[in-house]
Structures are given as C-alpha cells and as structure tokens.
Design an enzyme around this catalytic site. Sequence first.
Site, PDB file in Angstrom:
ATOM      1  N   HIS A  82       0.804  -1.231   0.000  1.00  7.95           N
ATOM      2  CA  HIS A  82       0.000   0.000   0.000  1.00  7.95           C
ATOM      3  C   HIS A  82       0.832   1.273   0.000  1.00  7.95           C
ATOM      4  O   HIS A  82       0.274   2.370  -0.091  1.00  7.95           O
ATOM      5  CB  HIS A  82      -0.931   0.014   1.206  1.00  7.95           C
ATOM      6  CG  HIS A  82      -0.221   0.327   2.491  1.00  7.95           C
ATOM      7  ND1 HIS A  82       0.554  -0.592   3.148  1.00  7.95           N
ATOM      8  CD2 HIS A  82      -0.151   1.471   3.209  1.00  7.95           C
ATOM      9  CE1 HIS A  82       1.066  -0.035   4.234  1.00  7.95           C
ATOM     10  NE2 HIS A  82       0.662   1.218   4.293  1.00  7.95           N
TER      11      HIS A  82
HETATM   12  C1  UD1 Z   1      -2.299   5.568   5.783  1.00  8.10           C
HETATM   13  C2  UD1 Z   1      -0.997   6.062   6.422  1.00  8.10           C
HETATM   14  C3  UD1 Z   1       0.070   5.000   6.298  1.00  8.10           C
HETATM   15  C4  UD1 Z   1      -0.416   3.672   6.839  1.00  8.10           C
HETATM   16  C5  UD1 Z   1      -1.704   3.303   6.119  1.00  8.10           C
HETATM   17  C6  UD1 Z   1      -2.257   1.980   6.578  1.00  8.10           C
HETATM   18  C7  UD1 Z   1      -0.534   8.473   6.277  1.00  8.10           C
HETATM   19  C8  UD1 Z   1       0.300   9.488   5.630  1.00  8.10           C
HETATM   20  N1  UD1 Z   1      -0.490   7.234   5.742  1.00  8.10           N
HETATM   21  O1  UD1 Z   1      -2.060   5.413   4.402  1.00  8.10           O
HETATM   22  O2  UD1 Z   1       1.200   5.389   7.030  1.00  8.10           O
HETATM   23  O3  UD1 Z   1       0.561   2.678   6.633  1.00  8.10           O
HETATM   24  O4  UD1 Z   1      -2.663   4.335   6.373  1.00  8.10           O
HETATM   25  O5  UD1 Z   1      -3.432   1.687   5.914  1.00  8.10           O
HETATM   26  O6  UD1 Z   1      -1.195   8.768   7.248  1.00  8.10           O
HETATM   27  N2  UD1 Z   1      -9.376   4.783   1.677  1.00  8.10           N
HETATM   28  C9  UD1 Z   1     -10.552   4.091   1.640  1.00  8.10           C
HETATM   29  N3  UD1 Z   1     -11.138   3.748   2.823  1.00  8.10           N
HETATM   30  C10 UD1 Z   1     -10.595   4.057   4.027  1.00  8.10           C
HETATM   31  C11 UD1 Z   1      -9.401   4.776   4.049  1.00  8.10           C
HETATM   32  C12 UD1 Z   1      -8.779   5.126   2.878  1.00  8.10           C
HETATM   33  O7  UD1 Z   1     -11.075   3.792   0.564  1.00  8.10           O
HETATM   34  O8  UD1 Z   1     -11.174   3.703   5.072  1.00  8.10           O
HETATM   35  C13 UD1 Z   1      -8.702   5.144   0.390  1.00  8.10           C
HETATM   36  C14 UD1 Z   1      -9.045   6.522  -0.095  1.00  8.10           C
HETATM   37  O9  UD1 Z   1      -9.068   6.508  -1.478  1.00  8.10           O
HETATM   38  C15 UD1 Z   1      -7.858   7.334   0.315  1.00  8.10           C
HETATM   39  C16 UD1 Z   1      -6.725   6.333   0.203  1.00  8.10           C
HETATM   40  O10 UD1 Z   1      -7.303   5.088   0.585  1.00  8.10           O
HETATM   41  O11 UD1 Z   1      -7.687   8.459  -0.470  1.00  8.10           O
HETATM   42  C17 UD1 Z   1      -5.543   6.634   1.078  1.00  8.10           C
HETATM   43  O12 UD1 Z   1      -5.947   6.816   2.438  1.00  8.10           O
HETATM   44  P1  UD1 Z   1      -5.037   7.690   3.433  1.00  8.10           P
HETATM   45  O13 UD1 Z   1      -5.598   7.661   4.792  1.00  8.10           O
HETATM   46  O14 UD1 Z   1      -4.770   9.026   2.813  1.00  8.10           O
HETATM   47  O15 UD1 Z   1      -3.639   6.943   3.392  1.00  8.10           O
HETATM   48  P2  UD1 Z   1      -3.266   5.393   3.378  1.00  8.10           P
HETATM   49  O16 UD1 Z   1      -2.714   5.069   2.038  1.00  8.10           O
HETATM   50  O17 UD1 Z   1      -4.377   4.545   3.896  1.00  8.10           O
END
Ligand code: UD1
Length: 363
Positions: free
Chosen positions: A205
């Site tokens: 991820h």
């Molecule tokens: C975040 C953390 C990362 C951690 C990871 C574990 C930061 C900078 N990154 O990354 O360190 O290892 O979580 O999962 O804080 N999304 C969904 N559903 C959700 C959450 C996210 O669909 O419940 C999708 C959305 O499109 C979103 C993308 O995932 O834009 C990224 O989510 P985000 O919280 O920005 O970062 P992660 O890649 O999950």
Amino acid sequence: MKIITVAGARPNFMKIAPLMEAFAAEPSIEPMLVHTGQHYDERMSDLFFRQLGIPQPDVNLGVGSGSHATQTAAIMTAFEPIVLAEKPDAVLVVGDVNSTIACGMVAVKLGVKLIHVEAGLRSGDRTMPEEINRILTDSISDLLFVTEKSGRENLLREGVDPARIHVVGNVMIDTLLKNRAKAEASTILAELGLDGQPYAALTLHRPANVDDPVILGGLLDALEAISRDMVIVFPIHPRTRKNIDGSPLAARVAGMANLRLIDPLGYLEFLKLTSSARIVLTDSGGIQEETTILQVPCLTLRENTERPITAEVGSNRIVGTDPQKILAAYREAMSGTGRKPAIPDLWDGQAARRIAKILVKVL
Ligand code: UD1
C-alpha cells in the site's frame, strides 16, 4: 489525569487497544479516545474496534480522505475544539500517520503535554510521508516511548533529552500475543481453500510502490514467478485497489490465477493468514514486526526500514523492489538455511502496562 488517546488509521488500532486497557486499570488515569476518521471503511476501522474490544471512541472527527495538506488541516481544525473543551493533561499519539502529527501539533500549541508511542523509528527516507510525520512528532513530544534500541539512538542523535525517552517494548506485539490463540481459531484458511497448503501472504500500500505503475509492474513480475510455486493471498488496501482498477495492470493481475485478491481482512483473520504462511511479502512497517514474533520469513518490498531490529534479529529481509533481487531473496528464504530468529528485548506483551506506570509516575 485526563489523557486523550488519538487513533486515525488502521495501523493505529492494534496499538491503542492495549493502551486503553492499561489506562482503564489505572485509577488515576481518566482515559478518553478520539478517532480522527482518517480511515472509515468498516473493514479498515470498525471491524478492528470490535475484534480488539476497543471502547467506542468518545468522539469521531470524521475527517476522511484527502491530500496530505487537506487531511492534516482537517484533523487539526476538528481536534482543536475538543482539546479546548476537554482540557486534557496530555494527548497521546501513536505511530506515524497524518493523524499522529496533526493531533500532536494541536496539543503542543495549546500547551498540552504530548506523548508519542512508537517514537524514534527512522527509515532515513524523507520521501516517505511517514518519515516526515515521525521526525516532526518526535521533535515536539514531551515523552517518547520507544520499541527498539535504534529508536533511542536516533532520538539521542537528534538531541532529544534522554530523560524524556523510555524504551518500553512494543504495544503492537502486546495485541498480537493477546490475540494469537483467538486468531488460531479463525476459519479464514478453510474459507480460502488453503487449509494445509503452502501459500504466501502479500500486502502492498506504500505510495512509492503502488502509485508508480513501473514499480508496481516490476513487483508483479516477481509475484508472477513466485505464484508458479504457490498461491499468493493478497488482501488489498483500498488505495492499491483504486490504482490497479482501470489501469493497464488490471488485466495482468486478473490473468495471474494464483494471485488471489481479497478484501482487507479483520485483525484475527490476517493474523491467522500471516502466522500460517510459508512466507510474507509486504511494504508495511507493522507486519515486519509481527512476522518477527511469528517467526515467519518476511520479504520487505522497500529499499529501507525504520525497524532495523526485525532484520537484525528476526526473519525480515529488506529486499527492495527489483524483481531479480526479490526472487533471489525468496529462494534463499525458502531454502530455510537462515538462522533461527530471536525475539527483540521487551517485546513481551507488557509494553502498554509499562507505559501506563510511567505516565502515572511522571505526569
Ligand atoms: C495511511 C498512512 C500509512 C499507513 C496506512 C495503513 C498516512 C500518511 N499514511 O495510508 O502510514 O501505513 O494508512 O493503511 O497517514 N481509503 C478508503 N477507505 C478508508 C481509508 C482510505 O477507501 O477507510 C482510500 C481513499 O481513497 C484514500 C486512500 O485510501 O484516499 C488513502 O488513504 P489515506 O488515509 O490518505 O492513506 P493510506 O494510504 O491509507
């Protein structure tokens, strides 16, 4: 002593579970839990609260996804009024996600003490958003709880007062040890038709891996070769799913019969999946630690790690993203000639209790 504990994203939940339990057992601590809502899908959040018996958050800020600036700012804006209204004695943040630094900044600017659990880890790679979050959070924290010796060394090198640093072990491992037997009873392997079969478990991820089609394509080359030996189970993160769906890589992934994409798993199912795997391939931080305890070979698909103890004493190999190097490490790991992994100091299931005792004494 009122302590607001903050959790926002999936890897935070297994870290706060033992802390909330330890705080509840300390009469002088009045615990409060704030969920920022950084992760919000049932399978990325609520499922973990249920499986790990984490109390319902007192507040959910509901911020959701966004660019780094948008998300960080939204968390800060929503968290500030909570701190102003609740007047806690301290705010406790864990890990390295955007919720960690956002709530940390709000706390210190309002003159509230900041506690960072899992402090001091450094990958040395400033292109990782988490590395920036780690450096910044540690630089403003009053109390820094550290999981491994490299964490203490990094903080001392950065000029942190040694009196603020406490090496206490690993709260994530508290949760693993507590739930291991429960996870054993999970039927996930039967559901996947894998009972008794060798298989690999995969997670991916990191933006550096999954936002770049060239890197992701190279990883698929390596996975394709491994999948000729055994099934690869891939519980796929929403971010990775969005990048593959609709891209030219989608057809390739669909054509790899032994690469099994499944929805994100709960904590117990994932623990069962990793503990029974022949090998784990991952770009996660926490999974490097969990496989160290489970004594399952782990190939870390990154050029660096902020958790060097897992490669030093454990079964972790930092193999990068070059397909040839991944395959060479895979063959070496499968040949089983490596040393017997050891358990890092203080990764014994008591870290959260140590933290609670120190907080009662120091604050
Ligand atoms: C975040 C953390 C990362 C951690 C990871 C574990 C930061 C900078 N990154 O990354 O360190 O290892 O979580 O999962 O804080 N999304 C969904 N559903 C959700 C959450 C996210 O669909 O419940 C999708 C959305 O499109 C979103 C993308 O995932 O834009 C990224 O989510 P985000 O919280 O920005 O970062 P992660 O890649 O999950």
